[in-house]
Enzyme design. Structure first.
Site, PDB file in Angstrom:
ATOM      1  N   ARG A 245       0.826  -1.206   0.000  1.00 22.37           N
ATOM      2  CA  ARG A 245       0.000   0.000   0.000  1.00 22.37           C
ATOM      3  C   ARG A 245       0.863   1.259   0.000  1.00 22.37           C
ATOM      4  O   ARG A 245       0.534   2.250  -0.667  1.00 22.37           O
ATOM      5  CB  ARG A 245      -0.950  -0.041   1.195  1.00 22.37           C
ATOM      6  CG  ARG A 245      -2.065  -1.035   0.997  1.00 22.37           C
ATOM      7  CD  ARG A 245      -2.810  -1.412   2.264  1.00 22.37           C
ATOM      8  NE  ARG A 245      -3.828  -2.415   1.946  1.00 22.37           N
ATOM      9  CZ  ARG A 245      -4.390  -3.209   2.831  1.00 22.37           C
ATOM     10  NH1 ARG A 245      -4.044  -3.146   4.107  1.00 22.37           N
ATOM     11  NH2 ARG A 245      -5.305  -4.090   2.443  1.00 22.37           N
ATOM     12  N   GLU A 366      -4.538  -3.277  -4.058  1.00 22.40           N
ATOM     13  CA  GLU A 366      -3.913  -3.343  -2.721  1.00 22.40           C
ATOM     14  C   GLU A 366      -4.937  -3.031  -1.622  1.00 22.40           C
ATOM     15  O   GLU A 366      -4.598  -2.545  -0.556  1.00 22.40           O
ATOM     16  CB  GLU A 366      -2.707  -2.384  -2.607  1.00 22.40           C
ATOM     17  CG  GLU A 366      -1.692  -2.494  -3.728  1.00 22.40           C
ATOM     18  CD  GLU A 366      -0.842  -3.746  -3.638  1.00 22.40           C
ATOM     19  OE1 GLU A 366      -1.351  -4.775  -3.136  1.00 22.40           O
ATOM     20  OE2 GLU A 366       0.316  -3.721  -4.064  1.00 22.40           O
TER      21      GLU A 366
END
Length: 386
Positions: A245, A366
């Site tokens: 992320r 993600e």
């Protein structure tokens, strides 16, 4: 240490950033539009990046890794994304897979796989999402059944970057009951019996990397290819996503910064109503806001990276906040840059529409930004304090 030092990169970090920026400018940016148009996956260029240490940024150095931290990685992926977000994002995915083996693999697994992954002679993909298990990843249905010294895998993984080209696949599969605790992690070679791939997906962006379905039909792999302990797979997948992320947020910042730079250059060159666009106050205010929001997102992301490096108790929350804010901001800034270009921004030649297309998916992958809000709010409400 002064207060300013807390917000400034040190000499080593600036050198890492400059190295990645130089590589992006010379090896990626000049070819990005061609790769996008031809849907070309530049494996040779990625191997050149790996030769500079970008194949295993936070892998230990005994297997050829660079041994850097998450902030160093964010600087690298941001710089690479200024040339092409799609290429930078795939290198991030490969790094995530490498880290998972380095962090959770046995010493034998590390020595067998990682040296070739560090050079990207072996390229890796991450396989969590399934056709019916996206945001609800713990509901995955791919199964792995023990048969003697092997595991036999059956299932389908969807939206897998690099699929069909990558040599190795980190596959999350169910070895136990329902829920997160029944998931284990396996390293599946491309040439394992029973592994096949769907057609290359036709996508809005990220055209410089293939996206295919990974199909596992009685795919047989040695039991020694399990990464970590049985039932630990979902934990491994989620820990990998904390760093992923940050990286995808960094890719958004790099792409958006490139779009903003293009917009500023265009404003200095384009004339309307007898003066440069840069002389119009409305556009001056627009680029001021774009820069301010980018810098705010950058500061948040760098702090989250430092927290992940320090393994703080709230690192997951900060990674989610940084991903949400950086990817939303990155897309917004790129979209505003296209607007500043007017009709020319819509043309492929100027490169802005490609950035807009590439950055749009960052708000989805993600973990969608809606899921990021769930992670943030649940952690906040659980603790009862910010």
């Amino acid at each position: 240490m002064s207060q300013l030092d807390l917000f400034e990169l040190n000499e080593d970090q600036r050198a890492i950033q400059e190295m990645a920026q130089d590589f992006s400018r010379d090896k990626i940016a000049p070819f990005a539009l061609e790769w996008d148009e031809k849907e070309h996956f530049p494996v040779d260029v990625m191997r050149e990046a790996a030769a500079l240490g970008m194949g295993g940024i936070y892998v230990r150095d005994d297997v050829g890794g660079t041994g850097l931290g998450r902030l160093d990685a964010a600087l690298i992926f941001e710089a690479l994304a200024s040339g092409c977000p799609a290429v930078s994002a795939f290198i991030s995915i490969h790094n995530m897979a490498s880290w998972m083996i380095d962090r959770f693999g046995t010493e034998a697994q590390r020595q067998k796989w990682l040296p070739s992954m560090m050079t990207m002679d072996l390229i890796a993909s991450y396989c969590l999402t399934e056709p019916s298990a996206g945001s609800d990843a713990a509901a995955l249905k791919t199964k792995a059944v023990r048969e003697g010294d092997d595991f036999v895998l059956n299932g389908t993984k969807q939206f897998i970057s690099g699929a069909g080209t990558s040599d190795l696949y980190l596959v999350m599969a169910r070895t136990g009951g329902d829920g997160a605790g029944g998931v284990s992690c396996f390293l599946v070679p491309k040439d394992a019996p029973g592994v096949s791939f769907g057609a290359n997906e036709k996508k809005m962006g990220w055209k410089a990397q293939p996206t295919r379905t990974v199909i596992l039909e009685d795919a047989r792999i040695p039991a020694e290819n399990m990464i970590g302990e049985e039932g630990q797979g979902f934990k491994i997948a989620m820990m990998g996503l904390d760093g992923g992320r940050l990286n995808i947020g960094a890719c958004s910042l790099g792409g958006a910064q490139a779009a903003l730079d293009k917009a500023v250059t265009y404003m200095g060159e384009r004339k309307a109503f007898g003066k440069n666009l840069a002389q119009f106050q409305a556009l001056q205010f627009k680029v001021a806001d774009m820069l301010t929001e980018l810098e705010a997102a950058r500061t948040l992301l760098y702090k989250a990276a430092c927290k992940l490096d320090a393994k703080t108790h709230d690192a997951t929350r900060w990674c989610a906040m940084a991903k949400r804010f950086a990817t939303d901001t990155g897309f917004s800034v790129a979209n505003e840059a296209l607007q500043i270009h007017g009709g020319y921004g819509y043309l492929a030649d100027y490169g802005v529409e490609k950035i807009v297309r590439d950055l749009r998916v960052h708000q989805i992958l993600e973990g969608t930004n809606e899921i990021m809000r769930l992670i943030i709010s649940r952690d906040l409400l659980k603790g009862g304090q910010a």
